[in-house]
Design a protein around this motif. Sequence first.
Motif, PDB file in Angstrom:
ATOM      1  N   GLY A 183       9.518   0.611  -4.793  1.00 27.09           N
ATOM      2  CA  GLY A 183      10.838   0.865  -3.807  1.00 27.09           C
ATOM      3  C   GLY A 183      10.806   2.363  -3.441  1.00 27.09           C
ATOM      4  N   GLU A 184      11.316   2.502  -1.961  1.00 26.87           N
ATOM      5  CA  GLU A 184      11.236   3.610  -1.405  1.00 26.87           C
ATOM      6  C   GLU A 184      12.104   4.690  -1.984  1.00 26.87           C
ATOM      7  OE1 GLU A 184      12.930   3.512   2.779  1.00 26.87           O
ATOM      8  OE2 GLU A 184      12.287   5.694   2.718  1.00 26.87           O
ATOM      9  N   GLU A 185      12.941   4.248  -2.705  1.00 25.86           N
ATOM     10  CA  GLU A 185      14.075   5.350  -3.016  1.00 25.86           C
ATOM     11  C   GLU A 185      13.395   5.575  -4.568  1.00 25.86           C
ATOM     12  OE1 GLU A 185      15.266   5.325   0.397  1.00 25.86           O
ATOM     13  OE2 GLU A 185      15.125   6.910  -1.047  1.00 25.86           O
ATOM     14  N   PRO A 193      14.819  -0.741   0.730  1.00 27.88           N
ATOM     15  CA  PRO A 193      16.394  -1.207   0.764  1.00 27.88           C
ATOM     16  C   PRO A 193      16.970  -1.070   2.151  1.00 27.88           C
ATOM     17  CG  PRO A 193      16.172   0.757  -0.389  1.00 27.88           C
ATOM     18  CD  PRO A 193      14.741   0.623   0.067  1.00 27.88           C
ATOM     19  N   VAL A 194      16.873   0.070   2.827  1.00 32.87           N
ATOM     20  CA  VAL A 194      17.560  -0.017   4.012  1.00 32.87           C
ATOM     21  C   VAL A 194      16.319   0.490   5.074  1.00 32.87           C
ATOM     22  CG1 VAL A 194      19.373   1.308   5.421  1.00 32.87           C
ATOM     23  CG2 VAL A 194      19.716   0.819   2.952  1.00 32.87           C
ATOM     24  N   ASP A 195      15.792  -0.276   5.734  1.00 31.84           N
ATOM     25  CA  ASP A 195      14.861   0.170   6.698  1.00 31.84           C
ATOM     26  C   ASP A 195      15.247   0.491   8.182  1.00 31.84           C
ATOM     27  OD1 ASP A 195      12.044   0.663   7.388  1.00 31.84           O
ATOM     28  OD2 ASP A 195      12.271  -1.127   8.711  1.00 31.84           O
ATOM     29  N   GLY A 196      15.410   1.710   8.653  1.00 33.53           N
ATOM     30  CA  GLY A 196      16.129   2.286   9.559  1.00 33.53           C
ATOM     31  C   GLY A 196      17.218   2.998   9.227  1.00 33.53           C
ATOM     32  N   THR A 197      17.005   3.911   8.240  1.00 34.79           N
ATOM     33  CA  THR A 197      18.342   4.575   7.651  1.00 34.79           C
ATOM     34  C   THR A 197      18.888   5.569   8.442  1.00 34.79           C
ATOM     35  OG1 THR A 197      17.152   4.725   5.455  1.00 34.79           O
ATOM     36  CG2 THR A 197      18.937   6.481   5.896  1.00 34.79           C
ATOM     37  N   THR A 198      17.931   5.953   9.586  1.00 36.06           N
ATOM     38  CA  THR A 198      18.707   6.884  10.685  1.00 36.06           C
ATOM     39  C   THR A 198      19.404   6.026  11.489  1.00 36.06           C
ATOM     40  OG1 THR A 198      16.732   8.290  10.556  1.00 36.06           O
ATOM     41  CG2 THR A 198      18.103   8.482  12.494  1.00 36.06           C
ATOM     42  N   THR A 208       6.666   1.343  19.351  1.00 40.08           N
ATOM     43  CA  THR A 208       6.052   2.166  18.375  1.00 40.08           C
ATOM     44  C   THR A 208       7.358   3.129  17.960  1.00 40.08           C
ATOM     45  OG1 THR A 208       4.424   3.733  17.803  1.00 40.08           O
ATOM     46  CG2 THR A 208       5.359   4.084  20.081  1.00 40.08           C
ATOM     47  N   GLU A 209       7.012   4.113  17.024  1.00 38.36           N
ATOM     48  CA  GLU A 209       8.103   4.964  16.754  1.00 38.36           C
ATOM     49  C   GLU A 209       7.629   6.552  16.519  1.00 38.36           C
ATOM     50  OE1 GLU A 209      10.990   3.873  15.649  1.00 38.36           O
ATOM     51  OE2 GLU A 209      10.865   1.749  15.958  1.00 38.36           O
ATOM     52  N   MET A 210       8.908   7.349  16.584  1.00 30.55           N
ATOM     53  CA  MET A 210       8.385   8.740  16.554  1.00 30.55           C
ATOM     54  C   MET A 210       8.295   9.362  15.201  1.00 30.55           C
ATOM     55  SD  MET A 210       8.692   8.949  19.740  1.00 30.55           S
ATOM     56  CE  MET A 210       9.316   7.596  20.682  1.00 30.55           C
ATOM     57  N   GLY A 211       8.721   8.607  14.242  1.00 28.79           N
ATOM     58  CA  GLY A 211       8.600   9.186  12.878  1.00 28.79           C
ATOM     59  C   GLY A 211       9.311  10.479  12.482  1.00 28.79           C
ATOM     60  N   PHE A 212       9.085  11.042  11.499  1.00 30.82           N
ATOM     61  CA  PHE A 212       9.631  12.280  11.083  1.00 30.82           C
ATOM     62  C   PHE A 212       8.775  13.538  11.436  1.00 30.82           C
ATOM     63  CE2 PHE A 212      12.609   9.784   9.223  1.00 30.82           C
ATOM     64  CZ  PHE A 212      12.125   9.164   8.285  1.00 30.82           C
ATOM     65  N   PRO A 254      12.757   0.620  18.465  1.00 33.44           N
ATOM     66  CA  PRO A 254      14.128   0.398  17.834  1.00 33.44           C
ATOM     67  C   PRO A 254      14.276   1.041  16.564  1.00 33.44           C
ATOM     68  CG  PRO A 254      12.558  -1.428  18.528  1.00 33.44           C
ATOM     69  CD  PRO A 254      11.742  -0.102  18.509  1.00 33.44           C
ATOM     70  N   GLY A 255      13.315   1.754  15.910  1.00 33.57           N
ATOM     71  CA  GLY A 255      13.802   2.385  14.605  1.00 33.57           C
ATOM     72  C   GLY A 255      13.859   1.828  13.422  1.00 33.57           C
ATOM     73  N   SER A 256      13.310   0.662  13.241  1.00 30.68           N
ATOM     74  CA  SER A 256      13.056  -0.112  12.211  1.00 30.68           C
ATOM     75  C   SER A 256      11.663  -0.634  11.979  1.00 30.68           C
ATOM     76  CB  SER A 256      14.185  -0.829  11.704  1.00 30.68           C
ATOM     77  OG  SER A 256      13.718  -1.986  10.744  1.00 30.68           O
ATOM     78  N   TYR A 288       2.704  -0.509  17.258  1.00 33.53           N
ATOM     79  CA  TYR A 288       1.547   0.161  16.470  1.00 33.53           C
ATOM     80  C   TYR A 288       2.237   1.416  15.793  1.00 33.53           C
ATOM     81  CZ  TYR A 288       1.442   3.652  20.162  1.00 33.53           C
ATOM     82  OH  TYR A 288       1.745   4.782  21.067  1.00 33.53           O
ATOM     83  N   HIS A 289       1.800   1.914  14.488  1.00 28.43           N
ATOM     84  CA  HIS A 289       2.654   3.028  14.180  1.00 28.43           C
ATOM     85  C   HIS A 289       1.565   3.783  13.043  1.00 28.43           C
ATOM     86  CE1 HIS A 289       6.615   4.522  12.485  1.00 28.43           C
ATOM     87  NE2 HIS A 289       5.888   5.403  12.260  1.00 28.43           N
ATOM     88  N   ILE A 290       1.367   5.158  13.129  1.00 26.57           N
ATOM     89  CA  ILE A 290       0.835   5.937  12.043  1.00 26.57           C
ATOM     90  C   ILE A 290       1.980   6.864  11.293  1.00 26.57           C
ATOM     91  CG2 ILE A 290      -0.896   7.547  11.603  1.00 26.57           C
ATOM     92  CD1 ILE A 290      -2.188   6.898  14.463  1.00 26.57           C
ATOM     93  N   GLY A 291       1.995   6.579   9.976  1.00 28.53           N
ATOM     94  CA  GLY A 291       2.793   7.333   9.224  1.00 28.53           C
ATOM     95  C   GLY A 291       3.979   6.901   8.524  1.00 28.53           C
ATOM     96  N   ILE A 292       4.090   5.343   8.613  1.00 23.75           N
ATOM     97  CA  ILE A 292       5.162   4.659   7.760  1.00 23.75           C
ATOM     98  C   ILE A 292       4.329   4.229   6.455  1.00 23.75           C
ATOM     99  CG2 ILE A 292       6.616   3.729   9.424  1.00 23.75           C
ATOM    100  CD1 ILE A 292       4.894   1.173   9.716  1.00 23.75           C
ATOM    101  N   HIS A 293       5.255   3.508   5.867  1.00 24.50           N
ATOM    102  CA  HIS A 293       4.724   3.269   4.192  1.00 24.50           C
ATOM    103  C   HIS A 293       4.823   1.927   3.894  1.00 24.50           C
ATOM    104  CE1 HIS A 293       5.301   7.658   3.048  1.00 24.50           C
ATOM    105  NE2 HIS A 293       6.484   7.514   4.031  1.00 24.50           N
TER     106      HIS A 293
HETATM  107  C1  LIP Z   1      11.716   4.219   9.027  1.00 25.42           C
HETATM  108  C2  LIP Z   1      10.867   3.279   9.806  1.00 25.42           C
HETATM  109  C3  LIP Z   1      10.968   3.730  11.257  1.00 25.42           C
HETATM  110  C4  LIP Z   1      10.389   4.872  11.293  1.00 25.42           C
HETATM  111  C5  LIP Z   1      11.128   6.244  10.403  1.00 25.42           C
HETATM  112  C6  LIP Z   1      11.408   5.568   9.226  1.00 25.42           C
HETATM  113  P1  LIP Z   1      13.051   4.235   6.744  1.00 25.42           P
HETATM  114  O1  LIP Z   1      11.625   3.687   7.610  1.00 25.42           O
HETATM  115  O2  LIP Z   1      11.299   2.045   9.678  1.00 25.42           O
HETATM  116  O3  LIP Z   1      10.085   2.817  12.008  1.00 25.42           O
HETATM  117  O4  LIP Z   1      10.355   5.535  12.745  1.00 25.42           O
HETATM  118  O5  LIP Z   1      10.545   7.208  10.559  1.00 25.42           O
HETATM  119  O6  LIP Z   1       9.961   5.570   8.499  1.00 25.42           O
HETATM  120  O7  LIP Z   1      12.733   5.647   6.074  1.00 25.42           O
HETATM  121  O8  LIP Z   1      14.426   4.124   7.472  1.00 25.42           O
HETATM  122  O9  LIP Z   1      13.026   3.176   5.591  1.00 25.42           O
END
Ligand code: LIP
Length: 278
Positions: A69-71, A91-96, A161-165, A193-195, A212-217
């Motif tokens: 689990g992420e957390e 549990p909450v994908d797209g926390t931001t 795609t996403e910008m990540g952290f 979209p952010g999730s 496409y995305h580099i850096g997610i989990h």
């Molecule tokens: C998020 C991803 C999103 C990515 C964020 C973050 P979280 O997952 O769903 O695509 O841009 O950097 O990784 O942290 O909200 O579970």
Amino acid sequence: MTDPWQECMDLCVEVAHRAGKVIREALQEDIAVMEKSSPVDLVTKTDQAVEQLIISSIKAKYPSHSFIGEESVAAGEPSILTDNPTWIIDPVDGTTNFVHRFPFVSVSIGFTVNKEVEFGIVYSCVEDKMYTARRGKGAFCNGQPIKVSGQEDITKSLVLTEMGFKKDPVHFDTLMANIRSILSIPVHGIRSPGSAAVNMCLVACGSADAYYHIGIHCWDMAGGAAVVTEAGGVIMDISGGPFDVMSRRLIVASSKAIAERIAKEVTVFPCGRDDADS
Ligand code: LIP
């Protein structure tokens, strides 16, 4: 012969619905925001409470199963994928998005046996869209079959795609250069979209043609991987090789042609592995 994992999937959907209700209720309250790895890597008590709800509900019925689990990982649990039946949970994908009440927030759960995804669910809980997929049995949104767009011409595609952290120069400059390369093909557009899990489902239902995305989990990807695959999509590593749920990178697309073109265009930057410390 009964399907040994269908019962697990049914429980998964029921728990995801309950988790989604908790998230929607939390959106009506004040949200206390905490930081993880950086000021833009956010977590809330809802992330932690929802993960606890999901894991305790599943563990009560399947105590011998494993969980990533992420957390829990953020709190120090290992993220090691074994052959044991394993629940991979965001549990909450797209926390931001949740913090800003931007409506793409999902519960993402993938279930693996022998390191193979047996089923996945993504509950986009603000939209009330339950995406489900069981290996070999198709993909659905709220019980209706879904399928990818089938688009093969990247110049007619909408790419996610996403910008990540990470904002260090190597990651940031390469990420922006990749966006420039994809836009210059040209494609119809790029959206973020952010999730990650919702992104994979948007490709699965034909609302986008690639992500496409580099850096997610693994917890961002495991649920959606089943959905996009069972919807007839292609999933691969960002380099064009086979997808690896612990690799922290992926391409999903409506067709092999588009996936392979993205793999050709994108410059890969190092992002480690989820199981790196194992
Ligand atoms: C998020 C991803 C999103 C990515 C964020 C973050 P979280 O997952 O769903 O695509 O841009 O950097 O990784 O942290 O909200 O579970």
